[in-house]
Design a protein around this motif. Structure first.
Motif, PDB file in Angstrom:
ATOM      1  N   LEU A 159      23.108  23.620 -40.785  1.00  0.00           N
ATOM      2  CA  LEU A 159      24.556  23.810 -40.712  1.00  0.00           C
ATOM      3  C   LEU A 159      25.162  23.859 -42.102  1.00  0.00           C
ATOM      4  O   LEU A 159      24.762  23.119 -43.001  1.00  0.00           O
ATOM      5  CB  LEU A 159      25.152  22.613 -39.946  1.00  0.00           C
ATOM      6  N   ILE A 160      26.147  24.747 -42.266  1.00  0.00           N
ATOM      7  CA  ILE A 160      26.979  24.737 -43.468  1.00  0.00           C
ATOM      8  C   ILE A 160      28.419  24.547 -43.016  1.00  0.00           C
ATOM      9  O   ILE A 160      28.912  25.285 -42.154  1.00  0.00           O
ATOM     10  CB  ILE A 160      26.842  26.057 -44.264  1.00  0.00           C
ATOM     11  N   VAL A 161      29.061  23.518 -43.546  1.00  0.00           N
ATOM     12  CA  VAL A 161      30.488  23.291 -43.288  1.00  0.00           C
ATOM     13  C   VAL A 161      31.251  23.782 -44.515  1.00  0.00           C
ATOM     14  O   VAL A 161      31.005  23.317 -45.624  1.00  0.00           O
ATOM     15  CB  VAL A 161      30.795  21.798 -43.044  1.00  0.00           C
ATOM     16  N   ARG A 162      32.153  24.725 -44.326  1.00  0.00           N
ATOM     17  CA  ARG A 162      32.904  25.280 -45.455  1.00  0.00           C
ATOM     18  C   ARG A 162      33.711  24.185 -46.156  1.00  0.00           C
ATOM     19  O   ARG A 162      34.009  23.135 -45.594  1.00  0.00           O
ATOM     20  CB  ARG A 162      33.827  26.406 -44.993  1.00  0.00           C
ATOM     21  N   ASP A 163      34.089  24.485 -47.408  1.00  0.00           N
ATOM     22  CA  ASP A 163      34.709  23.472 -48.272  1.00  0.00           C
ATOM     23  C   ASP A 163      36.091  23.024 -47.817  1.00  0.00           C
ATOM     24  O   ASP A 163      36.571  21.977 -48.238  1.00  0.00           O
ATOM     25  CB  ASP A 163      34.760  23.986 -49.715  1.00  0.00           C
ATOM     26  N   GLY A 164      36.733  23.820 -46.951  1.00  0.00           N
ATOM     27  CA  GLY A 164      38.038  23.406 -46.420  1.00  0.00           C
ATOM     28  C   GLY A 164      37.922  22.382 -45.305  1.00  0.00           C
ATOM     29  O   GLY A 164      38.918  21.782 -44.886  1.00  0.00           O
ATOM     30  N   GLY A 165      36.709  22.177 -44.824  1.00  0.00           N
ATOM     31  CA  GLY A 165      36.478  21.151 -43.806  1.00  0.00           C
ATOM     32  C   GLY A 165      36.823  21.602 -42.402  1.00  0.00           C
ATOM     33  O   GLY A 165      36.921  22.794 -42.110  1.00  0.00           O
ATOM     34  N   ILE A 166      37.034  20.631 -41.524  1.00  0.00           N
ATOM     35  CA  ILE A 166      37.239  20.880 -40.095  1.00  0.00           C
ATOM     36  C   ILE A 166      38.465  20.121 -39.609  1.00  0.00           C
ATOM     37  O   ILE A 166      38.586  18.914 -39.837  1.00  0.00           O
ATOM     38  CB  ILE A 166      35.996  20.454 -39.279  1.00  0.00           C
ATOM     39  N   ARG A 167      39.341  20.846 -38.954  1.00  0.00           N
ATOM     40  CA  ARG A 167      40.552  20.211 -38.406  1.00  0.00           C
ATOM     41  C   ARG A 167      40.254  19.595 -37.037  1.00  0.00           C
ATOM     42  O   ARG A 167      39.323  19.999 -36.339  1.00  0.00           O
ATOM     43  CB  ARG A 167      41.688  21.244 -38.253  1.00  0.00           C
ATOM     44  N   GLY A 168      41.080  18.612 -36.696  1.00  0.00           N
ATOM     45  CA  GLY A 168      40.919  17.962 -35.405  1.00  0.00           C
ATOM     46  C   GLY A 168      39.876  16.864 -35.456  1.00  0.00           C
ATOM     47  O   GLY A 168      39.753  16.135 -36.448  1.00  0.00           O
ATOM     48  N   VAL A 169      39.096  16.777 -34.396  1.00  0.00           N
ATOM     49  CA  VAL A 169      38.126  15.693 -34.234  1.00  0.00           C
ATOM     50  C   VAL A 169      36.700  16.254 -34.311  1.00  0.00           C
ATOM     51  O   VAL A 169      36.383  17.243 -33.651  1.00  0.00           O
ATOM     52  CB  VAL A 169      38.328  14.975 -32.882  1.00  0.00           C
ATOM     53  N   VAL A 170      35.879  15.628 -35.144  1.00  0.00           N
ATOM     54  CA  VAL A 170      34.444  15.931 -35.183  1.00  0.00           C
ATOM     55  C   VAL A 170      33.723  14.779 -34.505  1.00  0.00           C
ATOM     56  O   VAL A 170      33.941  13.608 -34.848  1.00  0.00           O
ATOM     57  CB  VAL A 170      33.945  16.085 -36.644  1.00  0.00           C
ATOM     58  N   MET A 171      32.901  15.106 -33.529  1.00  0.00           N
ATOM     59  CA  MET A 171      32.141  14.071 -32.822  1.00  0.00           C
ATOM     60  C   MET A 171      30.677  14.173 -33.228  1.00  0.00           C
ATOM     61  O   MET A 171      30.046  15.207 -33.037  1.00  0.00           O
ATOM     62  CB  MET A 171      32.300  14.236 -31.305  1.00  0.00           C
ATOM     63  N   MET A 172      30.168  13.095 -33.829  1.00  0.00           N
ATOM     64  CA  MET A 172      28.757  13.041 -34.221  1.00  0.00           C
ATOM     65  C   MET A 172      27.995  12.194 -33.218  1.00  0.00           C
ATOM     66  O   MET A 172      28.390  11.059 -32.925  1.00  0.00           O
ATOM     67  CB  MET A 172      28.615  12.466 -35.632  1.00  0.00           C
ATOM     68  N   LEU A 173      26.914  12.759 -32.708  1.00  0.00           N
ATOM     69  CA  LEU A 173      26.193  12.115 -31.605  1.00  0.00           C
ATOM     70  C   LEU A 173      24.971  11.325 -32.059  1.00  0.00           C
ATOM     71  O   LEU A 173      24.132  10.963 -31.248  1.00  0.00           O
ATOM     72  CB  LEU A 173      25.768  13.186 -30.586  1.00  0.00           C
ATOM     73  N   THR A 174      24.877  11.047 -33.362  1.00  0.00           N
ATOM     74  CA  THR A 174      23.657  10.418 -33.888  1.00  0.00           C
ATOM     75  C   THR A 174      23.389   9.026 -33.317  1.00  0.00           C
ATOM     76  O   THR A 174      22.253   8.554 -33.369  1.00  0.00           O
ATOM     77  CB  THR A 174      23.715  10.344 -35.423  1.00  0.00           C
ATOM     78  N   ALA A 175      24.419   8.357 -32.786  1.00  0.00           N
ATOM     79  CA  ALA A 175      24.192   7.027 -32.203  1.00  0.00           C
ATOM     80  C   ALA A 175      23.590   7.114 -30.794  1.00  0.00           C
ATOM     81  O   ALA A 175      23.084   6.122 -30.275  1.00  0.00           O
ATOM     82  CB  ALA A 175      25.497   6.231 -32.164  1.00  0.00           C
TER      83      ALA A 175
END
Length: 300
Positions: A66-82
């Protein structure tokens, strides 16, 4: 948006969190909020809440391809690593979406089950592996996935069979539906543990000798174009070793772009576009990205 902490007081939540801390390229701008659910019930609650508030929701596994652009992500990011539990019963390995695919492969080996050896070096999560139909050294997860439990963007939990999942090269149904993988069942076969371990050791050695594991990278950048090998095309075009900002086409394997000097996501994206343009011009071959590029550009 600040109501999210009041709504989920027991949830780990990060505000304005730079995603470069999580991506394998060590690049990427800030997310408004990153949430780390620990149970399926919490996942469902978060989905229902973002739907109610009409907020954008982005799902990340362990952000390896994955590449996340430098402006980032609006809203909610949910990480499922747990959500990383793995259970073995009979000839099946049942893994939650946030578990590392490498760990699922290791558990299979320890329980004398064969079929997941090819995955012993793939750094993605189980959910991401299903999403991408991840593969290496002649194997793909579609070869051994029996079924998957998902939650839809509307909050409905569903089970998909192997046939439902519509696997093809680096593709599965959930890329189209946007469903969020919760759990995957791998159907394997009994095997000799020494043979399984030997195969895994062989593939690990191959990977270590051929891939630039000493630098941050997003893994294989491009899909393999029919009739060609991506790395050879890039080599033949004289691009191997080319650097754009802090990102470089690996001198060890031209199919990889490595972060050798504080690269930005923009460095990656521009270098990818340059490679695609050169290969199209020289060989009339279209290189499609295997890596997913998401997020916003930096606003001027």
């Amino acid at each position: 948006m600040h109501y999210i902490r009041e709504k989920f007081p027991n949830l780990r939540i990060k505000k304005d969190e730079h995603l470069s801390q999580y991506t394998y390229t060590q690049t990427g701008g800030p997310a408004d909020y990153v949430v780390f659910p620990e149970t399926v019930a919490q996942v469902k609650e978060i989905i229902n809440w973002v739907n109610e508030k009409q907020l954008p929701l982005t799902i990340l596994g362990n952000a390896s391809n994955l590449i996340v652009r430098d402006g980032g992500i609006r809203g909610v990011v949910m990480m499922l690593t747990a959500l990383d539990q793995i259970a073995v019963a009979d000839n099946k390995v049942v893994a939650q979406a946030g578990a590392a695919l490498i760990d699922a492969s290791e558990q299979a080996c320890q329980h004398h089950l064969t079929g997941l050896e090819f995955a012993c070096g793939i750094p993605g999560s189980v959910g991401g592996a299903l999403y991408m139909n991840a593969g290496a050294y002649g194997g793909e997860v579609k070869d051994c996935i029996e079924k998957a439990t998902v939650i839809t963007r509307a909050g409905e939990i569903k089970t998909y069979t192997h046939a439902d999942l519509d696997f093809s090269y680096r593709h599965s149904l959930v890329q189209k539906t946007g469903d969020i993988v919760l759990e995957v069942t791998f159907a394997l076969s009994p095997g000799n543990v020494q043979d399984i371990r030997s195969k895994m050791d062989e593939l690990t050695e191959l990977r270590t000798s051929k891939q630039p594991l000493e630098y941050p990278s997003c893994g294989s950048v491009f899909k393999r174009p029919e009739g060609h090998f991506t790395g050879k095309l890039i080599q033949d075009a004289g691009l191997q070793g080319l650097q754009w900002g802090g990102a470089q086409i690996s001198t060890k394997h031209a199919g990889f772009i490595v972060n050798i000097d504080h690269a930005t996501a923009t460095d990656y994206v521009k270098l990818i576009a340059h490679i695609q343009a050169v290969i199209k011009e020289k060989y009339d071959v279209i290189l499609e990205t295997e890596v997913h590029i998401i997020g916003e550009e930096v606003s001027e």
